[in-house]
Design an enzyme around this catalytic site. Structure first.
Site, mmCIF file in Angstrom:
data_model
loop_
_atom_site.group_PDB
_atom_site.id
_atom_site.type_symbol
_atom_site.label_atom_id
_atom_site.label_comp_id
_atom_site.label_asym_id
_atom_site.label_seq_id
_atom_site.Cartn_x
_atom_site.Cartn_y
_atom_site.Cartn_z
ATOM 1 N N GLU A 1 73.778 43.000 90.064
ATOM 2 C CA GLU A 1 74.760 41.929 90.318
ATOM 3 C C GLU A 1 74.031 40.637 90.695
ATOM 4 O O GLU A 1 72.803 40.571 90.712
ATOM 5 C CB GLU A 1 75.691 42.335 91.479
ATOM 6 C CG GLU A 1 77.137 42.599 91.082
ATOM 7 C CD GLU A 1 77.964 41.337 90.861
ATOM 8 O OE1 GLU A 1 77.388 40.236 90.750
ATOM 9 O OE2 GLU A 1 79.197 41.464 90.802
ATOM 10 N N ARG B 1 81.330 44.267 103.078
ATOM 11 C CA ARG B 1 80.020 43.744 102.692
ATOM 12 C C ARG B 1 80.212 42.501 101.845
ATOM 13 O O ARG B 1 81.281 42.288 101.252
ATOM 14 C CB ARG B 1 79.227 44.773 101.897
ATOM 15 C CG ARG B 1 79.820 45.124 100.529
ATOM 16 C CD ARG B 1 78.802 45.832 99.653
ATOM 17 N NE ARG B 1 79.368 46.286 98.378
ATOM 18 C CZ ARG B 1 79.504 45.544 97.296
ATOM 19 N NH1 ARG B 1 79.161 44.256 97.325
ATOM 20 N NH2 ARG B 1 79.999 46.037 96.177
ATOM 21 N N ASN C 1 79.673 40.357 98.501
ATOM 22 C CA ASN C 1 79.545 40.690 97.094
ATOM 23 C C ASN C 1 78.863 39.539 96.364
ATOM 24 O O ASN C 1 77.699 39.251 96.626
ATOM 25 C CB ASN C 1 80.922 41.026 96.499
ATOM 26 C CG ASN C 1 80.817 41.728 95.156
ATOM 27 O OD1 ASN C 1 79.938 42.564 94.959
ATOM 28 N ND2 ASN C 1 81.692 41.401 94.226
ATOM 29 N N ASN D 1 84.520 37.693 93.929
ATOM 30 C CA ASN D 1 83.546 37.818 92.853
ATOM 31 C C ASN D 1 83.104 36.460 92.301
ATOM 32 O O ASN D 1 82.716 35.590 93.052
ATOM 33 C CB ASN D 1 84.098 38.738 91.760
ATOM 34 C CG ASN D 1 83.134 39.854 91.437
ATOM 35 O OD1 ASN D 1 81.945 39.631 91.258
ATOM 36 N ND2 ASN D 1 83.644 41.067 91.367
ATOM 37 N N ASP E 1 84.579 40.037 86.507
ATOM 38 C CA ASP E 1 83.581 40.262 87.552
ATOM 39 C C ASP E 1 82.841 38.943 87.815
ATOM 40 O O ASP E 1 83.453 37.967 88.219
ATOM 41 C CB ASP E 1 82.639 41.391 87.112
ATOM 42 C CG ASP E 1 81.979 42.104 88.281
ATOM 43 O OD1 ASP E 1 81.405 41.419 89.140
ATOM 44 O OD2 ASP E 1 82.012 43.340 88.333
#
Length: 291
Positions: free
Chosen positions: A16, A99, A101, A147, A197
């Site tokens: 990511e 958390r 991202n 995201n 995403d």
């Protein structure tokens, strides 16, 4: 042919958060659940791994050197020379099951990054802004899976994805104050298995959106909501993308093999790899953190 090619068979659990360091000519990316970030050299094909001891959702270059990380326990600075990892602040110390991202810096050097629950349920995620003076402020709340982020070239629009909504939102953006207003849905993905995403933007103002469980990166027109192009990726869980290289026309794409069955992995042997696509348009630069 609109197909991305493998450049690194990383077999990342959850690749990511890529960014391009134009000064060092390195592509940074993270493997969230393996608690590491990477520095990939596109010229040599080498990939250096840095273990950081907690889940890490995004990495961006820092103007004064090193990188800034958005991690499970807040924002951190990493110094390549000393290897020191320095905490900068944790706005969700009271939410141990959350958390950070994805995240990205704006043209003023602010680092925007959002949170989510580690079990991916609930909507207590928040989009935060880390200012160059290291103050942290919440901007958007009630998010499920914070995201992708992108800004228009004139810095008057900011785009943001909360994945489970299946929508790319567009906000009016004030660069001087770092504030958002007048949100509207710019892109709506159809119902189906895939979710939007990570995201980047090109110099024509078109959005490149990675699709989790979609096997592709789509190029979308945020003014009309139209899908203009699909770049096929031989991995279902496409997580993010970024423009890189001397001419800023190389797109690097991160993927995941998280929670894939043995049969799915047999059909997707390249899942978790880092992929490349040569675009016909130049993309936006990766801005560095200003503090």
């Amino acid at each position: 042919m609109n197909t991305a090619t493998l450049v690194l068979d990383a077999k990342a659990a959850l690749g990511e958060g890529p960014s391009w360091d134009a000064e060092r000519k390195l592509l940074y990316w993270v493997d969230i659940t393996r608690e590491s970030f990477h520095a990939f050299n596109p010229v040599t094909g080498t990939d250096e791994v840095f273990q950081v001891g907690q889940q890490v959702g995004a990495v961006v270059p820092r103007r004064s050197g090193g990188v800034i990380l958005a991690m499970q326990q807040g924002f951190y600075a990493y110094d390549f020379t000393s290897g020191a990892l320095t905490p900068l602040g944790d706005p969700e110390e009271h939410l141990p099951n959350n958390r950070f991202n994805d995240g990205k810096c704006d043209a003023a050097g602010r680092f925007w990054a959002g949170t989510m629950r580690m079990n991916e349920h609930g909507s207590d995620g928040t989009l935060y802004c880390l200012e160059p003076d290291l103050t942290i402020r919440p901007v958007l709340s009630g998010l499920a899976v914070s995201n992708g982020i992108a800004w228009s070239s004139d810095n008057r629009k900011m785009y943001f994805i909360d994945s489970l909504t299946r929508v790319v939102m567009e906000y009016e953006f004030d660069l001087e104050s770092g504030t958002l207003s007048n949100g509207r849905a710019a892109v709506q993905l159809e119902e189906g298995p895939s979710l939007p995403d990570g995201m980047t933007i090109d110099e024509e103002g078109m959005l490149w959106v990675a699709e989790w469980d979609g096997y592709r990166v789509g190029r979308w027109n945020p003014n009309t909501g139209e899908l203009l192009q699909s770049v096929e990726v031989p991995s279902a869980r496409v997580t993010s993308c970024v423009f890189a290289g001397e001419n800023m026309d190389n797109i690097y794409i991160t993927t995941s093999r998280k929670d894939l069955s043995d049969e799915e992995l047999r059909l997707q042997p390249l899942a978790g790899g880092l992929f490349h696509y040569k675009a016909q348009v130049r993309g936006a630069a990766t801005y560095s953190f200003g503090g």
